[in-house]
Design a protein around this motif. Structure first.
Motif, PDB file in Angstrom:
ATOM      1  N   ASP A 157       0.969  -1.270   0.110  1.00  0.00           N
ATOM      2  CA  ASP A 157       0.044   0.051  -0.667  1.00  0.00           C
ATOM      3  C   ASP A 157       0.701   1.274  -0.012  1.00  0.00           C
ATOM      4  OD1 ASP A 157      -2.513  -1.374   0.207  1.00  0.00           O
ATOM      5  OD2 ASP A 157      -2.266  -1.530   2.374  1.00  0.00           O
ATOM      6  N   ALA A 158       2.382   0.946   0.737  1.00  0.00           N
ATOM      7  CA  ALA A 158       2.532   2.494   0.843  1.00  0.00           C
ATOM      8  C   ALA A 158       3.906   2.736  -0.459  1.00  0.00           C
ATOM      9  CB  ALA A 158       3.870   1.923   1.642  1.00  0.00           C
ATOM     10  N   ARG A 159       3.901   1.403  -1.279  1.00  0.00           N
ATOM     11  CA  ARG A 159       4.229   1.711  -2.819  1.00  0.00           C
ATOM     12  C   ARG A 159       3.386   2.374  -4.068  1.00  0.00           C
ATOM     13  NH1 ARG A 159       9.199   2.332  -4.176  1.00  0.00           N
ATOM     14  NH2 ARG A 159      10.243   0.841  -2.940  1.00  0.00           N
ATOM     15  N   GLU A 160       2.591   1.437  -3.734  1.00  0.00           N
ATOM     16  CA  GLU A 160       1.353   2.418  -4.174  1.00  0.00           C
ATOM     17  C   GLU A 160       0.584   4.137  -4.297  1.00  0.00           C
ATOM     18  OE1 GLU A 160      -1.702   2.199  -7.615  1.00  0.00           O
ATOM     19  OE2 GLU A 160      -0.527   0.794  -6.476  1.00  0.00           O
ATOM     20  N   LEU A 161       1.113   4.414  -2.528  1.00  0.00           N
ATOM     21  CA  LEU A 161       0.840   5.577  -3.001  1.00  0.00           C
ATOM     22  C   LEU A 161       1.544   6.207  -2.854  1.00  0.00           C
ATOM     23  CD1 LEU A 161      -0.805   5.041   0.896  1.00  0.00           C
ATOM     24  CD2 LEU A 161      -1.964   6.293  -1.183  1.00  0.00           C
ATOM     25  N   LEU A 162       3.271   6.292  -2.601  1.00  0.00           N
ATOM     26  CA  LEU A 162       3.691   5.979  -2.832  1.00  0.00           C
ATOM     27  C   LEU A 162       4.813   6.705  -4.176  1.00  0.00           C
ATOM     28  CD1 LEU A 162       5.823   5.753   0.320  1.00  0.00           C
ATOM     29  CD2 LEU A 162       4.445   8.029  -0.211  1.00  0.00           C
ATOM     30  N   GLY A 163       4.708   5.312  -4.693  1.00  0.00           N
ATOM     31  CA  GLY A 163       5.692   5.163  -6.013  1.00  0.00           C
ATOM     32  C   GLY A 163       6.724   5.079  -5.986  1.00  0.00           C
ATOM     33  N   PRO A 164       7.134   4.717  -7.492  1.00  0.00           N
ATOM     34  CA  PRO A 164       8.480   3.205  -7.213  1.00  0.00           C
ATOM     35  C   PRO A 164       9.629   3.994  -7.057  1.00  0.00           C
ATOM     36  CG  PRO A 164       7.521   4.060  -9.916  1.00  0.00           C
ATOM     37  CD  PRO A 164       6.675   4.894  -9.092  1.00  0.00           C
ATOM     38  N   ARG A 165       9.584   5.278  -7.142  1.00  0.00           N
ATOM     39  CA  ARG A 165      11.730   5.870  -6.334  1.00  0.00           C
ATOM     40  C   ARG A 165      11.328   6.422  -5.291  1.00  0.00           C
ATOM     41  NH1 ARG A 165      12.324  10.757 -11.219  1.00  0.00           N
ATOM     42  NH2 ARG A 165      12.149   8.987 -13.461  1.00  0.00           N
ATOM     43  N   ALA A 166      10.195   6.122  -4.609  1.00  0.00           N
ATOM     44  CA  ALA A 166      10.205   6.206  -2.958  1.00  0.00           C
ATOM     45  C   ALA A 166      10.678   4.918  -2.865  1.00  0.00           C
ATOM     46  CB  ALA A 166       8.860   5.715  -2.547  1.00  0.00           C
ATOM     47  N   ILE A 167      12.500   5.560  -1.422  1.00  0.00           N
ATOM     48  CA  ILE A 167      12.362   4.236  -0.364  1.00  0.00           C
ATOM     49  C   ILE A 167      11.684   3.380   0.256  1.00  0.00           C
ATOM     50  CG2 ILE A 167      15.237   3.484   0.589  1.00  0.00           C
ATOM     51  CD1 ILE A 167      16.038   5.863  -0.481  1.00  0.00           C
ATOM     52  N   ILE A 168      10.984   2.175   0.703  1.00  0.00           N
ATOM     53  CA  ILE A 168      10.859   2.014   1.536  1.00  0.00           C
ATOM     54  C   ILE A 168      11.394   0.542   2.263  1.00  0.00           C
ATOM     55  CG2 ILE A 168       8.752   0.232   2.322  1.00  0.00           C
ATOM     56  CD1 ILE A 168       7.321   1.775  -0.028  1.00  0.00           C
ATOM     57  N   GLY A 169      11.095   0.748   3.069  1.00  0.00           N
ATOM     58  CA  GLY A 169      12.524   0.002   4.508  1.00  0.00           C
ATOM     59  C   GLY A 169      11.061  -0.427   5.412  1.00  0.00           C
ATOM     60  N   LEU A 170      12.193  -2.259   5.637  1.00  0.00           N
ATOM     61  CA  LEU A 170      10.968  -2.477   6.484  1.00  0.00           C
ATOM     62  C   LEU A 170      11.500  -3.128   7.671  1.00  0.00           C
ATOM     63  CD1 LEU A 170       8.296  -4.142   6.834  1.00  0.00           C
ATOM     64  CD2 LEU A 170       9.094  -5.833   5.929  1.00  0.00           C
ATOM     65  N   THR A 171      11.027  -2.605   9.314  1.00  0.00           N
ATOM     66  CA  THR A 171      12.129  -3.505  10.354  1.00  0.00           C
ATOM     67  C   THR A 171      11.570  -4.656  10.329  1.00  0.00           C
ATOM     68  OG1 THR A 171      11.262  -1.808  11.395  1.00  0.00           O
ATOM     69  CG2 THR A 171      11.420  -3.272  12.889  1.00  0.00           C
ATOM     70  N   LEU A 172      12.546  -6.263  10.703  1.00  0.00           N
ATOM     71  CA  LEU A 172      12.227  -7.098  10.691  1.00  0.00           C
ATOM     72  C   LEU A 172      13.005  -7.704  11.873  1.00  0.00           C
ATOM     73  CD1 LEU A 172      14.505  -8.329   7.750  1.00  0.00           C
ATOM     74  CD2 LEU A 172      11.827  -8.540   7.771  1.00  0.00           C
ATOM     75  N   LYS A 173      12.648  -8.429  13.364  1.00  0.00           N
ATOM     76  CA  LYS A 173      12.125  -9.215  14.385  1.00  0.00           C
ATOM     77  C   LYS A 173      12.238 -10.698  14.443  1.00  0.00           C
ATOM     78  CE  LYS A 173      10.064  -4.654  15.957  1.00  0.00           C
ATOM     79  NZ  LYS A 173       8.842  -4.466  17.380  1.00  0.00           N
ATOM     80  N   MET A 174      12.002 -10.518  13.349  1.00  0.00           N
ATOM     81  CA  MET A 174      12.547 -12.972  13.390  1.00  0.00           C
ATOM     82  C   MET A 174      12.495 -12.562  11.889  1.00  0.00           C
ATOM     83  SD  MET A 174       7.916 -13.292  14.048  1.00  0.00           S
ATOM     84  CE  MET A 174       8.102 -12.450  15.700  1.00  0.00           C
ATOM     85  N   PRO A 175      13.133 -14.840  12.258  1.00  0.00           N
ATOM     86  CA  PRO A 175      13.079 -15.047  10.227  1.00  0.00           C
ATOM     87  C   PRO A 175      12.104 -14.488   9.587  1.00  0.00           C
ATOM     88  CG  PRO A 175      14.459 -16.445  12.463  1.00  0.00           C
ATOM     89  CD  PRO A 175      13.108 -15.352  13.082  1.00  0.00           C
ATOM     90  N   GLU A 176      11.156 -15.013  10.113  1.00  0.00           N
ATOM     91  CA  GLU A 176       9.954 -15.764   9.308  1.00  0.00           C
ATOM     92  C   GLU A 176       9.886 -13.699   8.389  1.00  0.00           C
ATOM     93  OE1 GLU A 176       9.585 -16.416  12.164  1.00  0.00           O
ATOM     94  OE2 GLU A 176       9.810 -18.735  12.767  1.00  0.00           O
TER      95      GLU A 176
END
Length: 221
Positions: free
Chosen positions: A95-114
């Motif tokens: 959803d964030a990509r849809e709103l921000l477009g292809p050139r926006a940087i999107i990062g994600l927090t990871l807390k577990m292997p899954e």
């Protein structure tokens, strides 16, 4: 996938500045070698967030260092920043990509292997594993994963995802080398950088540690 340099990822939080001007602190951090900046404000109201985000973006103009917003896609849109960093309970990256477009940087927090494995099917540009060590910069009920947990999550991420993966929480000059040696592509720092007496000098020191550790490991410095 947008290229992202995670080597020294500074996170500016108005609550962790020692009552100093966040804009000037960010300028100093970038002058010392910060490669990415995130604006995080868990307590600020919308208008204040947009105002400071715009000021930070203006301060970074011409440096080549992107500005991301923590959690708030709406603030990133309003302020015209370079992207967002999302937690596992925030807006879905699709959803964030849809709103921000292809050139926006999107990062994600990871807390577990899954979560690292699931990231393979998401339009994200980098992951950040945390918390690695105990920290006072965020109220986090989950236990820290430590270096062993960091290695485990990184191992899963490398199998599923080709983008860079950094590490966050409790990282400073005393343990940054170990974090990079464990496989992280960079370190995200808050207090170690922006509570330092001289943020520019501390950024230079941290960046030096990271670059040297990446060289020893065979990464890109």
């Amino acid at each position: 996938m947008n290229p992202v340099d995670l080597r020294l990822y500074g996170i500016i939080d108005p609550e962790r500045t020692g009552a100093r001007d966040p804009i000037e602190l960010v300028r100093q951090a970038v002058a010392g070698g910060a490669t990415l900046i995130q604006y995080r404000d868990k307590l600020g109201e919308g208008r204040r967030l947009v105002k400071l985000a715009r000021a930070l973006k203006a301060a970074l103009e011409g440096t080549g260092v992107p500005l991301l917003i923590n959690d708030r896609v709406d603030i990133a849109l309003a302020a015209g920043t370079d992207g967002v960093h999302l937690g596992q309970d925030d807006m879905h990256p699709n959803d964030a990509r849809e709103l921000l477009g292809p050139r926006a940087i999107i990062g994600l927090t990871l807390k577990m292997p899954e979560q690292a494995y699931q990231m393979a099917n998401m339009p994200v540009d980098y992951g950040c594993i945390g918390g690695v060590f105990a920290t006072e910069s965020k109220n986090n009920p989950a236990p820290s994963v430590g270096l062993d947990g960091l290695r485990q999550i990184l191992s899963r991420a490398r199998l599923a995802y080709r983008g860079p993966v950094g590490a966050i929480a409790g990282i400073d000059a005393s343990n940054a080398q170990a974090v990079i040696a464990a496989g992280a592509d960079g370190i995200a720092v808050i207090s170690a950088l922006f509570m330092a007496t001289d943020p520019q000098a501390e950024a230079r020191r941290l960046r030096g540690i990271v670059d040297q550790a990446l060289t020893v490991r065979g990464g890109v410095a």
